[in-house]
Design a protein around this motif. Structure first.
Motif, PDB file in Angstrom:
ATOM      1  N   LYS A  15       0.836  -1.210   0.000  1.00  0.00           N
ATOM      2  CA  LYS A  15       0.000   0.000   0.000  1.00  0.00           C
ATOM      3  C   LYS A  15       0.868   1.257   0.000  1.00  0.00           C
ATOM      4  O   LYS A  15       0.528   2.260  -0.643  1.00  0.00           O
ATOM      5  CB  LYS A  15      -0.914   0.001   1.236  1.00  0.00           C
ATOM      6  N   ILE A  16       1.982   1.205   0.730  1.00  0.00           N
ATOM      7  CA  ILE A  16       2.895   2.359   0.740  1.00  0.00           C
ATOM      8  C   ILE A  16       3.397   2.628  -0.672  1.00  0.00           C
ATOM      9  O   ILE A  16       3.361   3.768  -1.159  1.00  0.00           O
ATOM     10  CB  ILE A  16       4.102   2.096   1.683  1.00  0.00           C
ATOM     11  N   MET A  17       3.845   1.568  -1.336  1.00  0.00           N
ATOM     12  CA  MET A  17       4.400   1.743  -2.685  1.00  0.00           C
ATOM     13  C   MET A  17       3.327   2.218  -3.665  1.00  0.00           C
ATOM     14  O   MET A  17       3.586   3.065  -4.526  1.00  0.00           O
ATOM     15  CB  MET A  17       5.022   0.422  -3.174  1.00  0.00           C
ATOM     16  N   ALA A  18       2.104   1.663  -3.531  1.00  0.00           N
ATOM     17  CA  ALA A  18       1.013   2.074  -4.431  1.00  0.00           C
ATOM     18  C   ALA A  18       0.705   3.549  -4.239  1.00  0.00           C
ATOM     19  O   ALA A  18       0.526   4.302  -5.207  1.00  0.00           O
ATOM     20  CB  ALA A  18      -0.227   1.225  -4.161  1.00  0.00           C
ATOM     21  N   THR A  19       0.676   3.978  -2.986  1.00  0.00           N
ATOM     22  CA  THR A  19       0.354   5.379  -2.690  1.00  0.00           C
ATOM     23  C   THR A  19       1.466   6.300  -3.176  1.00  0.00           C
ATOM     24  O   THR A  19       1.204   7.313  -3.847  1.00  0.00           O
ATOM     25  CB  THR A  19       0.148   5.564  -1.171  1.00  0.00           C
ATOM     26  N   LEU A  20       2.707   5.944  -2.866  1.00  0.00           N
ATOM     27  CA  LEU A  20       3.830   6.802  -3.275  1.00  0.00           C
ATOM     28  C   LEU A  20       3.953   6.844  -4.793  1.00  0.00           C
ATOM     29  O   LEU A  20       4.358   7.858  -5.364  1.00  0.00           O
ATOM     30  CB  LEU A  20       5.136   6.304  -2.650  1.00  0.00           C
ATOM     31  N   ASN A  21       3.584   5.758  -5.445  1.00  0.00           N
ATOM     32  CA  ASN A  21       3.651   5.725  -6.907  1.00  0.00           C
ATOM     33  C   ASN A  21       2.674   6.725  -7.526  1.00  0.00           C
ATOM     34  O   ASN A  21       3.002   7.435  -8.471  1.00  0.00           O
ATOM     35  CB  ASN A  21       3.356   4.308  -7.406  1.00  0.00           C
ATOM     36  N   VAL A  22       1.477   6.806  -6.937  1.00  0.00           N
ATOM     37  CA  VAL A  22       0.489   7.794  -7.409  1.00  0.00           C
ATOM     38  C   VAL A  22       0.968   9.207  -7.094  1.00  0.00           C
ATOM     39  O   VAL A  22       0.842  10.127  -7.903  1.00  0.00           O
ATOM     40  CB  VAL A  22      -0.894   7.549  -6.741  1.00  0.00           C
ATOM     41  N   GLU A  23       1.537   9.367  -5.894  1.00  0.00           N
ATOM     42  CA  GLU A  23       1.935  10.699  -5.429  1.00  0.00           C
ATOM     43  C   GLU A  23       3.246  11.174  -6.035  1.00  0.00           C
ATOM     44  O   GLU A  23       3.641  12.314  -5.803  1.00  0.00           O
ATOM     45  CB  GLU A  23       2.046  10.702  -3.897  1.00  0.00           C
ATOM     46  N   SER A  24       3.931  10.307  -6.776  1.00  0.00           N
ATOM     47  CA  SER A  24       5.272  10.676  -7.258  1.00  0.00           C
ATOM     48  C   SER A  24       5.242  11.922  -8.149  1.00  0.00           C
ATOM     49  O   SER A  24       6.229  12.646  -8.243  1.00  0.00           O
ATOM     50  CB  SER A  24       5.904   9.503  -8.012  1.00  0.00           C
ATOM     51  N   THR A  25       4.091  12.185  -8.791  1.00  0.00           N
ATOM     52  CA  THR A  25       4.000  13.371  -9.644  1.00  0.00           C
ATOM     53  C   THR A  25       3.972  14.657  -8.829  1.00  0.00           C
ATOM     54  O   THR A  25       4.183  15.741  -9.356  1.00  0.00           O
ATOM     55  CB  THR A  25       2.723  13.327 -10.509  1.00  0.00           C
ATOM     56  N   GLU A  26       3.665  14.526  -7.543  1.00  0.00           N
ATOM     57  CA  GLU A  26       3.527  15.708  -6.677  1.00  0.00           C
ATOM     58  C   GLU A  26       4.790  15.987  -5.878  1.00  0.00           C
ATOM     59  O   GLU A  26       4.817  16.902  -5.074  1.00  0.00           O
ATOM     60  CB  GLU A  26       2.370  15.480  -5.694  1.00  0.00           C
TER      61      GLU A  26
ATOM     62  N   ARG B  77      -3.887  25.215 -15.763  1.00  0.00           N
ATOM     63  CA  ARG B  77      -2.671  25.030 -16.573  1.00  0.00           C
ATOM     64  C   ARG B  77      -1.470  24.713 -15.693  1.00  0.00           C
ATOM     65  O   ARG B  77      -0.644  23.885 -16.048  1.00  0.00           O
ATOM     66  CB  ARG B  77      -2.395  26.277 -17.402  1.00  0.00           C
ATOM     67  N   VAL B  78      -1.384  25.406 -14.556  1.00  0.00           N
ATOM     68  CA  VAL B  78      -0.262  25.145 -13.631  1.00  0.00           C
ATOM     69  C   VAL B  78      -0.334  23.706 -13.135  1.00  0.00           C
ATOM     70  O   VAL B  78       0.663  22.986 -13.122  1.00  0.00           O
ATOM     71  CB  VAL B  78      -0.309  26.133 -12.439  1.00  0.00           C
ATOM     72  N   GLN B  79      -1.539  23.267 -12.734  1.00  0.00           N
ATOM     73  CA  GLN B  79      -1.684  21.905 -12.208  1.00  0.00           C
ATOM     74  C   GLN B  79      -1.430  20.866 -13.297  1.00  0.00           C
ATOM     75  O   GLN B  79      -0.815  19.842 -13.054  1.00  0.00           O
ATOM     76  CB  GLN B  79      -3.083  21.718 -11.612  1.00  0.00           C
ATOM     77  N   ARG B  80      -1.897  21.159 -14.499  1.00  0.00           N
ATOM     78  CA  ARG B  80      -1.697  20.224 -15.603  1.00  0.00           C
ATOM     79  C   ARG B  80      -0.230  20.146 -15.987  1.00  0.00           C
ATOM     80  O   ARG B  80       0.249  19.127 -16.465  1.00  0.00           O
ATOM     81  CB  ARG B  80      -2.535  20.672 -16.808  1.00  0.00           C
ATOM     82  N   GLY B  81       0.491  21.233 -15.764  1.00  0.00           N
ATOM     83  CA  GLY B  81       1.895  21.297 -16.169  1.00  0.00           C
ATOM     84  C   GLY B  81       2.839  20.566 -15.245  1.00  0.00           C
ATOM     85  O   GLY B  81       4.015  20.423 -15.534  1.00  0.00           O
ATOM     86  N   LYS B  82       2.308  20.055 -14.097  1.00  0.00           N
ATOM     87  CA  LYS B  82       3.180  19.325 -13.187  1.00  0.00           C
ATOM     88  C   LYS B  82       3.651  18.039 -13.851  1.00  0.00           C
ATOM     89  O   LYS B  82       2.897  17.417 -14.601  1.00  0.00           O
ATOM     90  CB  LYS B  82       2.431  18.998 -11.890  1.00  0.00           C
ATOM     91  N   PRO B  83       4.893  17.613 -13.551  1.00  0.00           N
ATOM     92  CA  PRO B  83       5.405  16.418 -14.185  1.00  0.00           C
ATOM     93  C   PRO B  83       4.506  15.218 -13.932  1.00  0.00           C
ATOM     94  O   PRO B  83       4.069  15.000 -12.805  1.00  0.00           O
ATOM     95  CB  PRO B  83       6.776  16.196 -13.530  1.00  0.00           C
ATOM     96  N   GLY B  84       4.224  14.484 -14.985  1.00  0.00           N
ATOM     97  CA  GLY B  84       3.438  13.264 -14.833  1.00  0.00           C
ATOM     98  C   GLY B  84       1.945  13.471 -14.869  1.00  0.00           C
ATOM     99  O   GLY B  84       1.183  12.516 -14.921  1.00  0.00           O
ATOM    100  N   MET B  85       1.481  14.728 -14.841  1.00  0.00           N
ATOM    101  CA  MET B  85       0.038  14.954 -14.878  1.00  0.00           C
ATOM    102  C   MET B  85      -0.464  14.774 -16.298  1.00  0.00           C
ATOM    103  O   MET B  85       0.127  15.279 -17.242  1.00  0.00           O
ATOM    104  CB  MET B  85      -0.302  16.377 -14.407  1.00  0.00           C
ATOM    105  N   ALA B  86      -1.576  14.076 -16.408  1.00  0.00           N
ATOM    106  CA  ALA B  86      -2.142  13.841 -17.734  1.00  0.00           C
ATOM    107  C   ALA B  86      -2.685  15.138 -18.297  1.00  0.00           C
ATOM    108  O   ALA B  86      -3.259  15.954 -17.583  1.00  0.00           O
ATOM    109  CB  ALA B  86      -3.264  12.813 -17.634  1.00  0.00           C
ATOM    110  N   SER B  87      -2.483  15.342 -19.595  1.00  0.00           N
ATOM    111  CA  SER B  87      -3.046  16.524 -20.244  1.00  0.00           C
ATOM    112  C   SER B  87      -4.466  16.210 -20.667  1.00  0.00           C
ATOM    113  O   SER B  87      -4.698  15.417 -21.560  1.00  0.00           O
ATOM    114  CB  SER B  87      -2.200  16.885 -21.468  1.00  0.00           C
ATOM    115  N   ASN B  88      -5.434  16.792 -19.973  1.00  0.00           N
ATOM    116  CA  ASN B  88      -6.830  16.453 -20.277  1.00  0.00           C
ATOM    117  C   ASN B  88      -7.660  17.695 -20.625  1.00  0.00           C
ATOM    118  O   ASN B  88      -8.868  17.664 -20.548  1.00  0.00           O
ATOM    119  CB  ASN B  88      -7.476  15.717 -19.094  1.00  0.00           C
TER     120      ASN B  88
END
Lengths: 99, 187
Positions: A15-26, B77-88
Motif C-alpha cells: 500500500k505504501i508503494m502504491a500510494t507513493l507511486n500515485v503521489e510521485s508526480t507531486e 494550466r499550472v496543475q496540468r503542467g506538473k510532471p506526470g500529470m495527464a493533459s486532459n
C-alpha cells in the motif's frame, strides 16, 4: 517472467508503494499525510518505510519547517520499477499465465 | 515465494484501493485553491453589492467573474503542467462548465422571471451547491459535503436572514467556500 518482490508484497509495504507511486508526480509526501492515508501507526509505518529505504525503493528526508520537524518520503526510480514489475507479476498470476 | 490467484487478487485489490484513495486526496488538494479563489470572489462581490446601488451590480460581477475565470484557467494550466500529470484539457473543460452553469442560471431567470431581487441573489448559491453536490456524489465525497453546506446555508439565508442576504452570501457562503478550500487543500 519476473517473480514476486518479497519486500514489496507485504500488505502495508504494498500500500505504501502504491500510494507513493500515485503521489510521485507531486514530489515527496509528508509522513503524516501518508500515515493518514494508510491509517497506520507511527511505529508500524516507520519500520516498513525503513525496510523499503534499505532496499533502495524509497528515500526518507528529515528536515525542519521553522522549529517543527518534518519527514518526507518519496519513491525512487528503482522502487517505481520494482512496484510496476510486482504488479505485473500479480496480474500474470491472476490471469493464470504465472502459476 | 509462490502466490495463489486469491493472494494475487487480494494484493491487486489493496493496490487499487490505495491508489484510488491517494488519487482522491490529490483531487481534493487540486480542488482546494479553486474553492478559495471563488470564495474570495463571492465574498468581495456580495459585499460590493451590499454597499453599492443596484444599478451598478452588473458592473461589479463582470470584472470579478472575468478574474475568476482567468484565474481558474491559469490554475488548471499550472496543475496540468506538473510532471506526470495527464493533459486532459482541464482549463477548457472548467471554462465550459462555468459557461454552462452561467447559461443555466440565466435561462432559469428568463423562465421563471422572479418578481423580487432576492432570488437573483441566492440562486447562484443553490446552483453552485448542487454542482458540488453532484461532483461529490459521483467522484469526490468531500466536495459533496461542501455542496450540501453551500446549498443549505443559502436556503437558511433566504428563509431567515433575507434582510441581510447580501452580507449572508458574502460571509457565510463565500466564507464556507474559502474554509472548504483550505480544508481540501490540506487533504
Amino acid at each position: 517472467m519476473s517473480g514476486p518482490d518479497e519486500i514489496i508484497h507485504q500488505t502495508l509495504r504494498l500500500k505504501i508503494m502504491a500510494t507513493l507511486n500515485v503521489e510521485s508526480t507531486e514530489g515527496p509526501m509528508e509522513f503524516t499525510r501518508l500515515r493518514g492515508l494508510l491509517k497506520a501507526t507511527d511505529g508500524n509505518l516507520g519500520s516498513h518505510l525503513t525496510t523499503l529505504e534499505k532496499a533502495g525503493y524509497v528515500t526518507i528526508d528529515k528536515d525542519f519547517v521553522g522549529k517543527k520537524p518534518r519527514t518526507r518520503v518519496a519513491i525512487t526510480p528503482a522502487g517505481a520499477k520494482a512496484f510496476r514489475s510486482h504488479v505485473a507479476y500479480l496480474r500474470e498470476v491472476l490471469e493464470g499465465t504465472q502459476l | 515465494m509462490t502466490l495463489s490467484r486469491s493472494d494475487a487478487a487480494g494484493a491487486l485489490r489493496d493496490v487499487e484501493l490505495a491508489q484510488a484513495r491517494a488519487g482522491e486526496m490529490r483531487g481534493y488538494r487540486h480542488a482546494g485553491p479553486y474553492l478559495i479563489g471563488w470564495g474570495l470572489i463571492w465574498a468581495v462581490g456580495y459585499v460590493l453589492m451590499a454597499i453599492r446601488p443596484q444599478s451598478e451590480w452588473g458592473w461589479i460581477w463582470l470584472p470579478l467573474d472575468a478574474a475568476g475565470i482567468i484565474g481558474t484557467i491559469l490554475l488548471a494550466r499550472v496543475q496540468r503542467g506538473k510532471p506526470g500529470m495527464a493533459s486532459n484539457g482541464g482549463g477548457g473543460r472548467i471554462l465550459l462548465g462555468i459557461l454552462f452553469a452561467a447559461l443555466f442560471i440565466a435561462a432559469t431567470y428568463i423562465l421563471f422571471a422572479p418578481a423580487t431581487v432576492t432570488p437573483f441573489i441566492v440562486f447562484p448559491g443553490l446552483v453552485i451547491g448542487a454542482i458540488y453536490g453532484m461532483i461529490g456524489i459521483a467522484w469526490l465525497p468531500r466536495l459533496g459535503w461542501v455542496g450540501f453546506a453551500i446549498f443549505a446555508l443559502t436556503m437558511v439565508g433566504y428563509l431567515f436572514f433575507r434582510d441581510w442576504i447580501l452580507y449572508w452570501m458574502a460571509a457565510v457562503c463565500g466564507g464556507s467556500l474559502m474554509l472548504s478550500g483550505a480544508w481540501l487543500r490540506n487533504a
